[in-house]
Design a protein around this motif. Sequence first.
Motif, mmCIF file in Angstrom:
data_model
loop_
_atom_site.group_PDB
_atom_site.id
_atom_site.type_symbol
_atom_site.label_atom_id
_atom_site.label_comp_id
_atom_site.label_asym_id
_atom_site.label_seq_id
_atom_site.Cartn_x
_atom_site.Cartn_y
_atom_site.Cartn_z
ATOM 1 N N THR A 526 -20.817 -48.758 -68.697
ATOM 2 C CA THR A 526 -21.463 -48.266 -67.045
ATOM 3 C C THR A 526 -20.096 -48.612 -66.188
ATOM 4 O O THR A 526 -20.104 -47.185 -65.516
ATOM 5 C CB THR A 526 -22.640 -49.627 -67.382
ATOM 6 O OG1 THR A 526 -23.455 -49.889 -68.059
ATOM 7 C CG2 THR A 526 -23.074 -49.101 -65.780
ATOM 8 N N LEU A 527 -19.411 -49.728 -66.560
ATOM 9 C CA LEU A 527 -18.338 -50.217 -65.681
ATOM 10 C C LEU A 527 -17.074 -48.164 -65.410
ATOM 11 O O LEU A 527 -17.075 -48.054 -64.389
ATOM 12 C CB LEU A 527 -18.005 -51.271 -65.742
ATOM 13 C CG LEU A 527 -18.426 -52.485 -65.170
ATOM 14 C CD1 LEU A 527 -18.117 -53.500 -64.841
ATOM 15 C CD2 LEU A 527 -19.039 -52.080 -63.175
ATOM 16 N N SER A 528 -16.784 -48.804 -66.783
ATOM 17 C CA SER A 528 -16.118 -47.249 -66.570
ATOM 18 C C SER A 528 -16.062 -45.788 -66.904
ATOM 19 O O SER A 528 -15.855 -45.294 -65.559
ATOM 20 C CB SER A 528 -15.448 -46.818 -68.303
ATOM 21 O OG SER A 528 -15.116 -48.522 -69.218
ATOM 22 N N PHE A 529 -17.349 -45.257 -67.141
ATOM 23 C CA PHE A 529 -18.137 -44.384 -66.097
ATOM 24 C C PHE A 529 -17.999 -43.813 -64.639
ATOM 25 O O PHE A 529 -18.464 -43.139 -64.053
ATOM 26 C CB PHE A 529 -19.779 -44.437 -66.078
ATOM 27 C CG PHE A 529 -20.632 -43.132 -66.327
ATOM 28 C CD1 PHE A 529 -20.105 -42.020 -66.935
ATOM 29 C CD2 PHE A 529 -21.902 -43.474 -65.328
ATOM 30 C CE1 PHE A 529 -20.835 -40.855 -66.057
ATOM 31 C CE2 PHE A 529 -21.908 -42.669 -64.355
ATOM 32 C CZ PHE A 529 -21.677 -41.360 -65.419
ATOM 33 N N LEU A 530 -18.810 -44.783 -63.513
ATOM 34 C CA LEU A 530 -18.940 -44.862 -62.436
ATOM 35 C C LEU A 530 -17.374 -44.990 -61.925
ATOM 36 O O LEU A 530 -17.548 -44.607 -61.239
ATOM 37 C CB LEU A 530 -18.927 -46.607 -61.908
ATOM 38 C CG LEU A 530 -21.142 -46.925 -62.315
ATOM 39 C CD1 LEU A 530 -21.638 -48.010 -61.441
ATOM 40 C CD2 LEU A 530 -21.538 -45.560 -61.697
ATOM 41 N N VAL A 531 -16.548 -45.805 -62.343
ATOM 42 C CA VAL A 531 -14.906 -46.445 -62.189
ATOM 43 C C VAL A 531 -14.455 -44.153 -62.010
ATOM 44 O O VAL A 531 -13.432 -43.189 -61.347
ATOM 45 C CB VAL A 531 -13.681 -46.991 -62.298
ATOM 46 C CG1 VAL A 531 -12.977 -46.300 -61.792
ATOM 47 C CG2 VAL A 531 -14.186 -48.139 -61.874
ATOM 48 N N ASP A 532 -14.731 -43.359 -63.641
ATOM 49 C CA ASP A 532 -14.095 -42.247 -63.626
ATOM 50 C C ASP A 532 -14.444 -41.786 -62.869
ATOM 51 O O ASP A 532 -14.075 -40.279 -62.592
ATOM 52 C CB ASP A 532 -14.387 -42.088 -65.692
ATOM 53 C CG ASP A 532 -13.621 -42.554 -66.112
ATOM 54 O OD1 ASP A 532 -13.043 -44.042 -65.903
ATOM 55 O OD2 ASP A 532 -14.580 -43.071 -67.181
ATOM 56 N N GLN A 533 -16.141 -41.843 -62.815
ATOM 57 C CA GLN A 533 -16.590 -40.188 -61.351
ATOM 58 C C GLN A 533 -15.877 -40.497 -59.816
ATOM 59 O O GLN A 533 -15.784 -39.145 -60.001
ATOM 60 C CB GLN A 533 -18.503 -40.604 -61.220
ATOM 61 C CG GLN A 533 -18.926 -40.491 -62.718
ATOM 62 C CD GLN A 533 -18.870 -39.418 -62.886
ATOM 63 O OE1 GLN A 533 -19.160 -38.443 -62.814
ATOM 64 N NE2 GLN A 533 -18.541 -39.245 -64.444
ATOM 65 N N ILE A 534 -15.499 -42.025 -59.946
ATOM 66 C CA ILE A 534 -15.095 -42.276 -58.408
ATOM 67 C C ILE A 534 -13.198 -41.101 -58.568
ATOM 68 O O ILE A 534 -13.524 -40.353 -57.899
ATOM 69 C CB ILE A 534 -14.848 -43.412 -58.116
ATOM 70 C CG1 ILE A 534 -16.243 -43.611 -57.664
ATOM 71 C CG2 ILE A 534 -13.878 -43.510 -56.480
ATOM 72 C CD1 ILE A 534 -16.290 -45.158 -58.058
ATOM 73 N N GLN A 535 -13.279 -41.707 -59.540
ATOM 74 C CA GLN A 535 -11.476 -41.422 -59.131
ATOM 75 C C GLN A 535 -11.214 -39.403 -59.489
ATOM 76 O O GLN A 535 -10.539 -38.764 -59.055
ATOM 77 C CB GLN A 535 -10.842 -41.360 -60.649
ATOM 78 C CG GLN A 535 -10.626 -43.552 -60.454
ATOM 79 C CD GLN A 535 -9.641 -44.097 -61.485
ATOM 80 O OE1 GLN A 535 -10.224 -43.059 -63.006
ATOM 81 N NE2 GLN A 535 -8.805 -44.879 -61.655
ATOM 82 N N GLU A 536 -12.768 -38.818 -59.872
ATOM 83 C CA GLU A 536 -12.495 -37.043 -60.194
ATOM 84 C C GLU A 536 -12.737 -36.841 -58.654
ATOM 85 O O GLU A 536 -12.575 -35.897 -58.509
ATOM 86 C CB GLU A 536 -14.122 -36.968 -60.925
ATOM 87 C CG GLU A 536 -13.529 -36.747 -62.928
ATOM 88 C CD GLU A 536 -14.715 -36.698 -63.480
ATOM 89 O OE1 GLU A 536 -15.504 -35.764 -62.426
ATOM 90 O OE2 GLU A 536 -15.029 -36.905 -64.122
ATOM 91 N N LYS A 537 -13.029 -37.709 -57.669
ATOM 92 C CA LYS A 537 -13.653 -37.207 -56.687
ATOM 93 C C LYS A 537 -12.719 -37.587 -55.482
ATOM 94 O O LYS A 537 -12.110 -37.272 -54.040
ATOM 95 C CB LYS A 537 -14.565 -37.063 -56.180
ATOM 96 C CG LYS A 537 -16.215 -36.565 -57.094
ATOM 97 C CD LYS A 537 -17.425 -36.645 -57.369
ATOM 98 C CE LYS A 537 -18.574 -35.626 -57.373
ATOM 99 N NZ LYS A 537 -18.454 -35.907 -59.461
ATOM 100 N N MET A 538 -11.390 -38.856 -55.760
ATOM 101 C CA MET A 538 -11.289 -38.880 -54.786
ATOM 102 C C MET A 538 -9.939 -40.499 -55.196
ATOM 103 O O MET A 538 -9.968 -40.348 -56.767
ATOM 104 C CB MET A 538 -11.538 -39.884 -53.682
ATOM 105 C CG MET A 538 -12.559 -40.954 -53.966
ATOM 106 S SD MET A 538 -13.629 -42.280 -52.955
ATOM 107 C CE MET A 538 -14.318 -41.201 -52.133
ATOM 108 N N SER A 539 -9.006 -40.109 -54.894
ATOM 109 C CA SER A 539 -8.158 -41.390 -55.082
ATOM 110 C C SER A 539 -8.295 -42.709 -54.860
ATOM 111 O O SER A 539 -8.844 -43.405 -53.952
ATOM 112 C CB SER A 539 -6.412 -40.728 -54.827
ATOM 113 O OG SER A 539 -6.944 -41.506 -53.460
#
Length: 648
Positions: A526-539
């Motif tokens: 779950t945490l990996s997914f959430l962090v990946d989603q943020i990193q796709e849209k901002m640094s």
Amino acid sequence: MNARVFSILRELMAFDQAITSEYIAQTLDVTSRTIRDDIKILDYTLQKHGAKINSIRGTGYQLMINDDKKFRHFLNQLLKRELNEQALPNSPDERITYLVKRFLLAENYLKLDDLCDEMHISKSTIQNDLRSVKDLFSNYDLSLQQKPNYGLKLSGNEVKMRFAMSEHIFDRSELVSKTVWKKQLAQITNIEMHSLEDVWSVIIKEIKDNQISLSDIAIHNLFIHIIIAYKRIKDGHYVSLINQDLKEIKKQKEYQVALTIVAATERILTVAFPIEEIAYISIHLLGTKMVQQTNLSNSDLENILEKQTQVLTTKIIDLIEAKMKLDIQNDKELIIGLGLHLKPAINRYKYGMNIRNPMLTDIKLNYPLAFEAAVIAGMVLENEINVSIDENEIGYIALHIGAAIERKKLKTGPKSCYIVCASGLGSAHLIKYKLKSVFGSQMNIAGITEYYKLNQIPFNEIDFIVSSVPISEKLKVPVIVVNTILSKKDLNKIETHLNRKTNSMIDFIKEDFVFLNKEFATKEATLSFLVDQIQEKMSLPDNYLDLIYEREEVAPTAYGNLIAIPHPITAQAKETFLSICTLQKPINWAGKRVQFICLLNVEKDGHQDLEIMYKGLIRIVEDPNIVQQLIQTKNYRDFVKILLALEA
């Protein structure tokens, strides 16, 4: 049956031998005479329901059950009356509590289908809940036995069954929980209850006679340590301290008190305590010493606190201010209170002692901002004195910080500003008097200055700046740029700032970062997914996920009621926002079931009021119905609609 009589029944059920009226009176904080009167009422009631209370001269009172089926039926009726006054259990925790009570009081086998109908839940739901129920019963060496076509029934030793009943049928407050661990100690050490009571009395007497100030939880911990030490000495295990530590401890007054306590305990339990054990008991007394002076001057503080403690206190408060901008660094009560707390705490850290904090869950729930600040304090302590600080201690530190935050709220008056002008002080004064005539007591103008003296502004004493010139530097407070001749538009901007208050958690939620009804089976996924989603849209920093896990190691962020609020150990994001993920099925999160994950991303060096956001999250945590509604939503629009209804 009133609440106190109910509590007396609970205490009697926790023992399989007699207990004195003095003990029950001390537990419930009433007189022995009150207890004796209540016991007459209780005995009269119980005799109609298969039980009675025996009064044994010189020993106390003991519960005797003559008709187990009749008595169990009586308890069942009490439970049903309690349940009728409450709503059906909704959350997993509520359902588990309900099932535990049902099995403890069941006179016959219970069928799963019947329980499903009672609780209005599916068979798959109850089967999940039963895993937790079985784990809980295993702590008492009890088990659920299944019989084909009949259902499930609780099985095990009757004494342990009654102890489990005393624990889970009745509500137990922190103030009346001594029975629990005394009963447990009696079981694991084979010490008679009257001997335990004698040791307890010795500790209380010596603490009072020597005017050693200990909290209730500190006394409990000291007592438990002495009894466990007895058990380990009997089994051939001894604690060891290096000679230098032992010499230092022997110089303390607390060592003499420990000698007296140990001498009496040796007579009661017929065991010889080695000198190292005496020293270790002294550390308990040293580690929980509380200085109760108030209104101390700086010189008084220096006399009480060692240099190391003063330095630690300053470093903690400075780092909290740098990371969280709480504006509490000048709070003298915080400096003194935290310093006085750290003085005895350092003794605990030095010897690897951790004290239990019965308020921990409440502190995390009601003062989340203060708890996060205390996590930073724990980081300072770990770095400076090379010790590991657990979340119990972090909770105690949070109380000091939380009090400072509340004091700041009480002192909050009109907002303060500084006026900056590039075209001379005359123009600045023009702005000043215009603002005074328009806003009056709503605004305090702390001063005026030219642009080139920007670094001389006391930023810690103001809320914002009104400037007639654009300011490119990143300052500690917001800047409102206006014209030298204030227009209506300029005045509206300032008024908006004065009256602005973010009242909605929705302000921190973006549709791009809300993920509903996902199938993840672990916290890590779950945490990996959430962090990946943020990193796709901002640094984000490359180690963002590692920082989240680092925070989890200090204290798990699962709050109960299926919710976890993970976040990096320090603020790292470019802006403050929430990433939310709901799951189809609960996952294990540090021993708690979690189905609603809210990743808190905080702006690095930001100035937003995080407490408003935390309050919004806590409103959700405290309402199981809202959590269930949010978990069941399938789209963002419905999700937000529920949150808006919560704030209405």
